[in-house]
Design an enzyme around this catalytic site. Sequence first.
Site, mmCIF file in Angstrom:
data_model
loop_
_atom_site.group_PDB
_atom_site.id
_atom_site.type_symbol
_atom_site.label_atom_id
_atom_site.label_comp_id
_atom_site.label_asym_id
_atom_site.label_seq_id
_atom_site.Cartn_x
_atom_site.Cartn_y
_atom_site.Cartn_z
ATOM 1 N N PRO A 1 9.761 -4.749 0.110
ATOM 2 C CA PRO A 1 10.832 -4.383 1.047
ATOM 3 C C PRO A 1 10.280 -4.169 2.455
ATOM 4 C CG PRO A 1 10.931 -3.042 -0.942
ATOM 5 C CD PRO A 1 9.647 -3.788 -1.000
ATOM 6 N N ALA B 1 9.801 -0.127 4.967
ATOM 7 C CA ALA B 1 9.797 0.756 3.809
ATOM 8 C C ALA B 1 8.510 1.552 3.672
ATOM 9 C CB ALA B 1 10.043 -0.056 2.532
ATOM 10 N N GLY B 2 7.585 1.435 4.636
ATOM 11 C CA GLY B 2 6.347 2.198 4.561
ATOM 12 C C GLY B 2 5.316 1.632 3.619
ATOM 13 N N LEU B 3 5.484 0.381 3.182
ATOM 14 C CA LEU B 3 4.587 -0.220 2.198
ATOM 15 C C LEU B 3 3.619 -1.230 2.805
ATOM 16 C CD1 LEU B 3 7.139 -0.758 -0.721
ATOM 17 C CD2 LEU B 3 5.545 1.156 -0.394
ATOM 18 N N GLY B 4 3.712 -1.438 4.111
ATOM 19 C CA GLY B 4 2.758 -2.315 4.789
ATOM 20 C C GLY B 4 2.907 -3.782 4.460
ATOM 21 N N GLY B 5 4.107 -4.219 4.086
ATOM 22 C CA GLY B 5 4.279 -5.604 3.674
ATOM 23 C C GLY B 5 3.915 -6.605 4.753
ATOM 24 N N GLY B 6 4.351 -6.380 5.975
ATOM 25 C CA GLY B 6 4.026 -7.308 7.061
ATOM 26 C C GLY B 6 2.535 -7.371 7.335
ATOM 27 N N ASP C 1 -2.413 -1.485 10.060
ATOM 28 C CA ASP C 1 -2.704 -1.500 8.627
ATOM 29 C C ASP C 1 -3.465 -2.750 8.192
ATOM 30 O OD1 ASP C 1 -1.349 0.887 8.405
ATOM 31 O OD2 ASP C 1 0.479 0.010 7.574
ATOM 32 N N SER D 1 0.150 -6.656 5.154
ATOM 33 C CA SER D 1 -0.480 -7.305 4.012
ATOM 34 C C SER D 1 -0.294 -8.812 4.073
ATOM 35 C CB SER D 1 0.103 -6.743 2.708
ATOM 36 O OG SER D 1 -0.622 -7.206 1.586
ATOM 37 N N LYS E 1 0.853 -1.188 0.000
ATOM 38 C CA LYS E 1 0.000 0.000 0.000
ATOM 39 C C LYS E 1 0.889 1.239 0.000
ATOM 40 C CE LYS E 1 1.008 1.232 4.389
ATOM 41 N NZ LYS E 1 1.723 2.475 4.777
#
Length: 254
Positions: free
Chosen positions: A97, A100-105, A139, A107, A11
């Site tokens: 990554p 990194a501010g992308l919410g991978g964990g 998130d 998601s 995200k």
Amino acid sequence: MVLGRERAYPKVNIFLKIVGFDGEYHLLNSRMIEVRGELYDTIEIREGPKFNIFADEVNCVLRENSIFLAYLELIREYPQFRKWFIGKEIHIFKKIPEMAGLGGGSSDAAAFLRLVNRIGGFGLSREELMKIGAKVGSDVPFFLAGAPVANISGRGEIVEPIEEEPLPVEIFTPPIECSTAKVYRTYRTHFFNPAPTDFPKIPTIDLLSNYSPTQLNDLLRPALHRYPLLHRYLDRGFLSGSGSSFFRPISPSP
């Protein structure tokens, strides 16, 4: 044997405003867009000798991994599901990554909950999954809501879908890992100054066209303060969340 797999997409935060605190938690006002493209993690569930979680490319202690936390919250809320996990292996294939501010964990945790609900036949509603997800991370409810664009408030548990097509964006992640906890702590110590905005009512393209990265994201200045190397990448667009990824709209082809 693979029993099922699910993709976990990143995200970006179009805006992120901190409006107050609830104890140690930050109260947010934000808009998130799920970015569906070639960047995603994959969660697989396989048959195996015993329950286990396998993940390459994950920097945290596995027992602190978001999927393990989601598993714990799931069986705490629904103890009857514990036996289903006997002889199941969870495999995490990372491409998003970390830090990194992308919410991978987050998601990943949401993808795991969707996957086990589907192949396990648990029959949990979206609202029930979101309630579990909110205990895992702020998130996670967004990724479970099924809304590619949404305004987020509270601790992240209030998700209000927006009737808007997700704006195509390109993401750039520099070789910098930003600790969410440290960036928020820096904000609270040095930059806390909440102010009301009408951002939730404004279309995404207008927000990105008419407001600066600093105006849209309260965490940009604390992230720059805590990680000065981010200054090198300010020409890459808008900071997502607590960083370090930047994004900008993709211009339509002529």
